[in-house]
Design a protein around this motif. Structure first.
Motif, PDB file in Angstrom:
ATOM      1  N   ILE A 117     -11.254  -2.203   2.849  1.00 58.24           N
ATOM      2  CA  ILE A 117     -11.770  -1.176   3.751  1.00 58.24           C
ATOM      3  C   ILE A 117     -12.806  -0.303   3.046  1.00 58.24           C
ATOM      4  O   ILE A 117     -13.782   0.158   3.649  1.00 58.24           O
ATOM      5  N   GLY A 150     -14.684  -1.132  -4.132  1.00 59.41           N
ATOM      6  CA  GLY A 150     -13.571  -1.171  -3.197  1.00 59.41           C
ATOM      7  C   GLY A 150     -12.234  -0.908  -3.825  1.00 59.41           C
ATOM      8  O   GLY A 150     -11.341  -1.767  -3.819  1.00 59.41           O
ATOM      9  N   ASN A 177      -9.344  -2.899  -2.369  1.00 59.09           N
ATOM     10  CA  ASN A 177      -9.217  -2.325  -1.025  1.00 59.09           C
ATOM     11  C   ASN A 177     -10.438  -2.712  -0.187  1.00 59.09           C
ATOM     12  O   ASN A 177     -11.506  -2.107  -0.309  1.00 59.09           O
ATOM     13  N   ASP A 220      -3.346  -2.998   1.066  1.00 56.63           N
ATOM     14  CA  ASP A 220      -2.420  -4.073   1.423  1.00 56.63           C
ATOM     15  C   ASP A 220      -3.151  -5.358   1.817  1.00 56.63           C
ATOM     16  O   ASP A 220      -2.567  -6.439   1.816  1.00 56.63           O
ATOM     17  N   MET A 221      -4.438  -5.239   2.132  1.00 56.21           N
ATOM     18  CA  MET A 221      -5.244  -6.409   2.469  1.00 56.21           C
ATOM     19  C   MET A 221      -5.911  -7.032   1.245  1.00 56.21           C
ATOM     20  O   MET A 221      -6.668  -7.996   1.362  1.00 56.21           O
ATOM     21  N   ASP A 271       0.834  -1.212   0.000  1.00 54.05           N
ATOM     22  CA  ASP A 271       0.000   0.000   0.000  1.00 54.05           C
ATOM     23  C   ASP A 271       0.862   1.252   0.000  1.00 54.05           C
ATOM     24  O   ASP A 271       0.406   2.338   0.348  1.00 54.05           O
ATOM     25  N   ARG A 276      -3.971   6.043   0.447  1.00 50.78           N
ATOM     26  CA  ARG A 276      -5.154   5.490   1.099  1.00 50.78           C
ATOM     27  C   ARG A 276      -4.844   4.091   1.613  1.00 50.78           C
ATOM     28  O   ARG A 276      -4.470   3.207   0.850  1.00 50.78           O
ATOM     29  N   ARG A 277      -5.016   3.876   2.910  1.00 49.13           N
ATOM     30  CA  ARG A 277      -4.658   2.603   3.504  1.00 49.13           C
ATOM     31  C   ARG A 277      -5.715   1.539   3.220  1.00 49.13           C
ATOM     32  O   ARG A 277      -6.864   1.833   2.949  1.00 49.13           O
ATOM     33  N   GLY A 278      -5.300   0.285   3.280  1.00 44.75           N
ATOM     34  CA  GLY A 278      -6.232  -0.816   3.144  1.00 44.75           C
ATOM     35  C   GLY A 278      -5.971  -1.732   1.973  1.00 44.75           C
ATOM     36  O   GLY A 278      -6.325  -2.915   2.003  1.00 44.75           O
ATOM     37  N   ASN A 287     -16.928  -7.382   0.594  1.00 44.96           N
ATOM     38  CA  ASN A 287     -15.922  -8.044  -0.248  1.00 44.96           C
ATOM     39  C   ASN A 287     -16.363  -8.181  -1.701  1.00 44.96           C
ATOM     40  O   ASN A 287     -15.908  -9.063  -2.440  1.00 44.96           O
ATOM     41  N   ASP A 324     -14.613  -1.357   0.507  1.00 46.38           N
ATOM     42  CA  ASP A 324     -15.491  -2.250  -0.247  1.00 46.38           C
ATOM     43  C   ASP A 324     -16.836  -2.464   0.450  1.00 46.38           C
ATOM     44  O   ASP A 324     -17.061  -2.005   1.578  1.00 46.38           O
TER      45      ASP A 324
END
Length: 301
Positions: free
Chosen positions: A277, A239, A275, A23-24, A14, A19-21, A282, A279
């Motif tokens: 977060i 997302g 992302n 990475d998941m 990320d 914008r974080r998230g 999912n 979304d």
């Protein structure tokens, strides 16, 4: 696809944007059932896990020029390039899960060790052709295509010791609808083939994919698909970190993947910018998995 074995590589990156998230994203795609989906198509699946990603730089550690997290992105790109190259040497199909689109720098670097005339289908709302000089944000996820063409900072263009990784005449961008001024200029200078949403609406996805396949099939020794989920309309793929309304539809995207499957020309692929977060239950990861199903030959009948 030529290979009957698929090796999945997760890149929980990320650092190419703010914008974080994202990475998941690899975990979300796995949770949405990618391994099970592809196994049903009689592929042998090896999940290689995730490569290690460095830490985000603090503001005081930022470089004086317009490139955020340059050191960590460069290091991750080298790791990914090596992993992709290793997968190719086993005869497996590299399927890379992102992570933000800066991961394409490493993916293409690894592929360039094998393919000397690599074709690239860039399925994206953005051109990702910025450099430190043209980027409004300094976010490296807006630069991977330029870097792979050998344009930009040496820390990005020189990954794996190969520059450039690809040729502009071997690139096709599909779905573009948000281009910065520097990107538009570079597209015209290099003669890069681009199908914007204007062409998608006017020509239809069938003709665009027919032209793309015909354009790339004889001039390349391999073709990589780099699919950013923000290439789809946000209604279908909410997302993502940089949504742009008016994108390619879910059904049009399935058609594109189905036609690529029929062509048998895709030798590697990556799906990026999921992302969780941002979304809805999912949904975007599930869309990514469904599109991968079509890319790898899934059919209704």
């Amino acid at each position: 696809m030529a290979a009957d074995k698929i090796s999945i590589i997760g890149v929980p990156m990320d650092l190419g944007q703010t914008r974080r998230g994202v990475d998941m994203g690899p975990s979300a795609i796995r949770y949405a059932g990618i391994v099970e989906r592809l196994e049903l198509l009689d592929y042998t699946i090896e999940d290689s896990g995730d490569i290690e990603i460095g830490k985000r730089e603090k503001e005081l550690e930022e470089p004086l020029y317009n490139l955020k997290n340059l050191k960590a992105v460069s290091e991750a790109s080298e790791l990914l390039a090596s992993k992709v190259h290793d997968v190719i040497n086993t005869g497996a199909f590299p399927l890379v899960l992102g992570g933000d689109h800066s991961i394409a720098i490493g993916t293409l670097a690894g592929l360039a060790k094998k393919y000397k005339n690599l074709g690239v289908i860039w399925y994206d709302a953005h051109g990702d052709l910025n450099t430190a000089d043209t980027s409004p944000s300094g976010n490296i996820h807006g630069m991977p295509l330029a870097a792979s063409l050998g344009i930009g900072d040496p820390a990005l263009t020189g990954i794996a010791g190969i520059t450039p990784k690809i040729k502009p005449e071997n690139v096709v961008i599909i779905g573009a609808r948000s281009l910065d001024e520097g990107e538009r200029k570079l597209i015209k200078e290099k003669g890069i083939r681009v199908y914007t949403m204007h062409e998608v609406d006017r020509m239809g996805m069938t003709r665009i994919m027919e032209e793309t396949i015909e354009y790339l099939k004889d001039r390349t020794d391999g073709v990589h698909l780099s699919l950013d989920l923000d290439g789809l309309d946000p209604h279908d793929a909410p997302g993502v970190g940089t949504p742009v309304i008016g994108g390619i539809s879910y059904r049009e995207s399935h058609l594109a993947m189905e036609m690529l499957a029929e062509s048998g020309m895709i030798t590697s692929a990556e799906f990026v910018e999921v992302n969780p977060i941002l979304d809805e239950r999912n949904k975007t990861a599930s869309v990514a998995v469904a599109l991968m199903g079509s890319l790898f030959g899934e059919k209704l009948l």
